[in-house]
Design a protein around this motif. Structure first.
Motif, PDB file in Angstrom:
ATOM      1  N   ILE A   1     -27.548 -46.440  41.327  1.00 31.33           N
ATOM      2  CA  ILE A   1     -27.944 -47.036  40.057  1.00 31.33           C
ATOM      3  C   ILE A   1     -27.828 -46.035  38.914  1.00 31.33           C
ATOM      4  O   ILE A   1     -27.756 -44.818  39.127  1.00 31.33           O
ATOM      5  N   ASP A   2     -27.828 -46.549  37.709  1.00 33.97           N
ATOM      6  CA  ASP A   2     -28.039 -45.754  36.507  1.00 33.97           C
ATOM      7  C   ASP A   2     -29.542 -45.558  36.355  1.00 33.97           C
ATOM      8  O   ASP A   2     -30.309 -46.527  36.409  1.00 33.97           O
ATOM      9  N   SER A   3     -29.989 -44.348  36.165  1.00 34.44           N
ATOM     10  CA  SER A   3     -31.432 -44.062  36.156  1.00 34.44           C
ATOM     11  C   SER A   3     -32.167 -44.739  35.016  1.00 34.44           C
ATOM     12  O   SER A   3     -33.372 -44.986  35.119  1.00 34.44           O
ATOM     13  N   ALA A   4     -31.474 -45.035  33.926  1.00 34.65           N
ATOM     14  CA  ALA A   4     -32.126 -45.661  32.781  1.00 34.65           C
ATOM     15  C   ALA A   4     -32.235 -47.173  32.950  1.00 34.65           C
ATOM     16  O   ALA A   4     -33.304 -47.759  32.786  1.00 34.65           O
ATOM     17  N   THR A   5     -31.130 -47.820  33.310  1.00 35.25           N
ATOM     18  CA  THR A   5     -31.139 -49.284  33.393  1.00 35.25           C
ATOM     19  C   THR A   5     -31.628 -49.790  34.741  1.00 35.25           C
ATOM     20  O   THR A   5     -32.051 -50.938  34.866  1.00 35.25           O
ATOM     21  N   LEU A   6     -31.525 -48.965  35.786  1.00 34.10           N
ATOM     22  CA  LEU A   6     -31.852 -49.320  37.174  1.00 34.10           C
ATOM     23  C   LEU A   6     -30.840 -50.291  37.764  1.00 34.10           C
ATOM     24  O   LEU A   6     -31.051 -50.817  38.861  1.00 34.10           O
ATOM     25  N   ASN A   7     -29.749 -50.540  37.056  1.00 31.61           N
ATOM     26  CA  ASN A   7     -28.664 -51.373  37.539  1.00 31.61           C
ATOM     27  C   ASN A   7     -27.526 -50.515  38.066  1.00 31.61           C
ATOM     28  O   ASN A   7     -27.456 -49.309  37.804  1.00 31.61           O
ATOM     29  N   MET A   8     -26.626 -51.148  38.803  1.00 31.69           N
ATOM     30  CA  MET A   8     -25.474 -50.458  39.364  1.00 31.69           C
ATOM     31  C   MET A   8     -24.723 -49.667  38.294  1.00 31.69           C
ATOM     32  O   MET A   8     -24.413 -50.184  37.221  1.00 31.69           O
ATOM     33  N   SER A   9     -24.458 -48.420  38.592  1.00 35.40           N
ATOM     34  CA  SER A   9     -23.691 -47.561  37.688  1.00 35.40           C
ATOM     35  C   SER A   9     -22.208 -47.857  37.839  1.00 35.40           C
ATOM     36  O   SER A   9     -21.662 -47.746  38.952  1.00 35.40           O
ATOM     37  N   PRO A  10     -21.515 -48.229  36.763  1.00 34.86           N
ATOM     38  CA  PRO A  10     -20.059 -48.455  36.867  1.00 34.86           C
ATOM     39  C   PRO A  10     -19.316 -47.220  37.360  1.00 34.86           C
ATOM     40  O   PRO A  10     -18.339 -47.343  38.109  1.00 34.86           O
ATOM     41  N   GLU A  11     -19.778 -46.036  36.954  1.00 32.93           N
ATOM     42  CA  GLU A  11     -19.133 -44.797  37.400  1.00 32.93           C
ATOM     43  C   GLU A  11     -19.314 -44.596  38.902  1.00 32.93           C
ATOM     44  O   GLU A  11     -18.368 -44.212  39.610  1.00 32.93           O
TER      45      GLU A  11
END
Length: 390
Positions: free
Chosen positions: A99-109
């Protein structure tokens, strides 16, 4: 006790169910069609298929997408186990993109990196965690570059909007979207789920798979000798054309779902107002902070998650939860990372391989958020937490 989540049922909802009980159908009748039509109108999707649960919806989406042994489904570690299990039901493998730590959603990277290392990847399932829509434009672009289908796990996100302003489920960035009507979700149908898609071929297969793999709509018969007598269709005849499931939903549930859907704008507005009150109050805190403070005006806000510095509070999460419970406040953890569960550990997964997810897990706690939560109850929750924050 103040629960962390709760459905809201009014007299209109009750009457809608009573009307079905007094009618001619209890299951697979006109209310199913009405609910699907209302859902299409709300989300902007071309097709909608109502099913018995979001878990069933994820399973059917994986099947309709052709997922099978040798393929891999890539999803987020921070989700309910059903998202990953959908792959295992088809015999396919699972991989996780952190995840992206800010959004808590899957990180595209992170997704791009995983797909580059996973030759058998066929399907990407981003999870709109807590109701906050993922960066679907970026995720869709990454998936397309690697030749993967995209199925949105939108169980948390009904009522949310993408960055382009379209409703979650509209289908501009994915092949299918799956929603949940569990009692703590945005709208309740007791249980139930919905698969939205803009692809007619997927829609037709979903309809068959929902009901034992039997021919539906105007699907042609395969055994013409049994289907017809003197060029006339035999009235009793039907065909099971592939292996499907009994994932049908009832008219009772759909009547409730349709009634609830009409109230969804009010439900979402109240959740956003409550989230704004939490955000304002937690701005004064030192060791308890909102976990997803961005894009509140686009989120379905299924959950309000806070991040706790338990070390600074000199309390464990268990101690915090028990203290809150003693004050009449129920909290929950969303979620134990899927790779941490024994079933997935046995397949070689290590949750520490996903540092953003693992770090989030050790700090998260979901606070009460639901339509009927009063300002006074919320003030009580914040007050108790303020006593811990110092």
């Amino acid at each position: 006790m103040i629960p962390y989540g709760k459905h809201h049922i009014d007299e209109d909802d009750i009457q809608a169910v009573v009307d079905v009980l007094r009618g001619d159908w209890l299951t697979q009748g006109p209310q199913v069609d009405m609910f699907e039509a209302a859902f299409k109108a709300y989300t902007g999707a071309e097709y909608a298929v109502a099913v018995s649960s979001a878990t069933a919806g994820l399973h059917l989406a994986a099947m309709a997408a052709g997922l099978s042994a040798g393929d891999t489904l890539v999803t987020s570690p921070i989700t309910f186990v059903a998202t990953a299990n959908a792959a295992r039901y088809t015999g396919a493998n699972v991989a996780f993109a952190d995840i992206d730590s800010a959004t808590l959603n899957m990180s595209p990277e992170a997704l791009d990196k995983v797909l580059s290392q996973t030759p058998g990847a066929k399907m990407v399932v981003p999870v709109h965690f807590g109701g906050l829509p993922c960066d679907m434009e970026a995720i869709s672009a990454v998936a397309k570059r690697h030749g993967c289908l995209v199925v949105e796990d939108a169980a948390h996100a009904l009522g949310g909007t993408y960055a382009d302003g379209n409703m979650v489920g509209e289908g501009g960035f994915s092949h299918m979207s799956v929603f949940s009507f569990h009692p703590v979700k945005a709208i309740a149908a007791g249980e139930g789920g919905m698969i939205a898609t803009n692809d007619e071929a997927l829609y037709r297969r979903l309809i068959r798979l929902r009901s034992h793999g039997m021919n539906k709509l105007d699907d042609p018969f395969l055994d013409l000798d049994l289907a017809f007598d003197s060029n006339e269709r035999n009235p009793w005849y039907y065909e099971m054309q592939e292996l499907g499931f009994n994932y049908r939903i009832t008219d009772l549930q759909c009547a409730l779902g349709t009634s609830q859907l009409a109230k969804l704008p009010d439900f979402v507005a109240r959740r956003r107002a409550l989230a704004a009150r939490y955000d304002t109050r937690f701005a004064e805190f030192s060791h308890i902070k909102p976990a997803q403070p961005m894009a509140r005006d686009r989120s379905g806000l299924h959950l309000y998650v806070a991040r706790f510095d338990f070390h600074a509070l000199c309390m464990t999460r268990r101690e915090v939860m028990l203290h809150l419970r003693a004050q009449g406040i129920t909290t929950q953890v969303h979620y134990i990372p899927v790779p941490a569960h024994p079933y997935y550990r046995a397949q070689g997964f290590d949750p520490q391989d996903y540092p953003a997810s693992w770090g989030y897990y050790h700090e998260c706690l979901s606070l009460p958020l639901f339509y009927d939560l009063t300002d006074d109850q919320q003030d009580h929750i914040v007050g108790v937490l303020k006593g811990l924050d110092g």
